[in-house]
Scaffold this active site. Structure first.
Site: not given
Length: 263
Positions: A170, A203
């Site tokens: 990430e 997300h």
């Protein structure tokens, strides 16, 4: 102009025109930068769903498959930055790897100082953990030095995902690759608050699994997704600021692991 130059100059382009102290990016640069970041974010999230399975996300088989796909996308992510530079004609001071925070110069202070700042940020959870932990300080040191403890951790797929793979990939994709494309367009300050939006929206894919396995009501799932977006966007802005100031990817990875441990 003084405000912009306060940030890391290596993320800025050589010969960038300025007018009244503001960035004046080349025509079309912002569109290309934003679309490149959007494509990169979609590739990262999409790689999680190339495997068809009826198992939940925490199942070891699902985790291993997602490790494979997300590591491939993350490994190819520097090509997005390279293609962006070639397409736009933007030339930066450092090499591609240095631009993405992969370098040795200033590594030690770039790790220690932001890590101390993150510990202050999580001082509440750290204090609660110390008060609730049945171990003494020396017991904790012994456990941390015990190789069997680390063997158990690395054999746990969920631990590997939360503490190793997710923070590394990430930060590589959403910070090290996106910020070098956004800073020449919007300037460091605006990029710090723009980059986390891609991170927060990414997300939202957790909603798919929550709905699929009916893990809550529709309104509850939606509110949870909104809260997670807000939380990850705020934390993303914090880590983006640290990256612009330190220009180091390793520091980002360590701070992200701490966040996963205490959030």
């Amino acid at each position: 102009m003084a405000e912009e130059e306060e940030f890391s100059p290596n993320l800025l382009t050589d010969g960038m025109e300025r007018s009244n102290g503001d960035f004046v990016p080349p025509d079309g640069l912002c569109w290309v930068s934003v679309l490149s970041c959007l494509l990169l974010a979609c590739s990262y999230v999409g790689s999680l769903y190339v495997w068809k399975s009826d198992l939940p996300r925490d199942h070891p088989t699902v985790i291993k498959r997602r490790f494979t796909s997300v590591l491939i996308v993350s490994g190819l992510s520097p090509l997005f930055v390279w293609a962006w530079r070639e397409f736009t004609g933007v030339r930066t001071v450092p090499s591609l790897l240095a631009l993405m925070g992969i370098r040795f110069e200033g590594l030690i202070p770039a790790i220690i100082l932001p890590l101390m700042l993150t510990m202050v940020l999580f001082l509440g959870p750290l204090t609660q953990l110390a008060m609730d932990c049945p171990w003494s300080f020396l017991d904790g040191i012994r456990v941390a030095l015990d190789p069997w403890f680390w063997m158990l951790c690395f054999s746990d797929m969920r631990w590997l995902r939360n503490q190793v793979v997710a923070p590394l990939t990430e930060e590589l994709v959403f910070r090290a690759c996106m910020l070098p494309m956004l800073v020449p367009c919007a300037g460091p300050l605006a990029a710090i608050f723009t980059c986390p939006l891609f991170f927060g929206v990414a997300h939202f894919h957790h909603v798919i699994e929550l709905l699929r396995f009916r893990q809550g009501t529709l309104s509850g799932i939606f509110l949870s997704a909104v809260f997670q977006f807000s939380y990850t966007a705020v934390f993303g802005a914090y880590t983006a600021f640290l990256f612009v100031r330190t220009e180091h990817l390793l520091q980002q990875r360590l701070d992200h692991s701490g966040h996963e441990m205490f959030h």
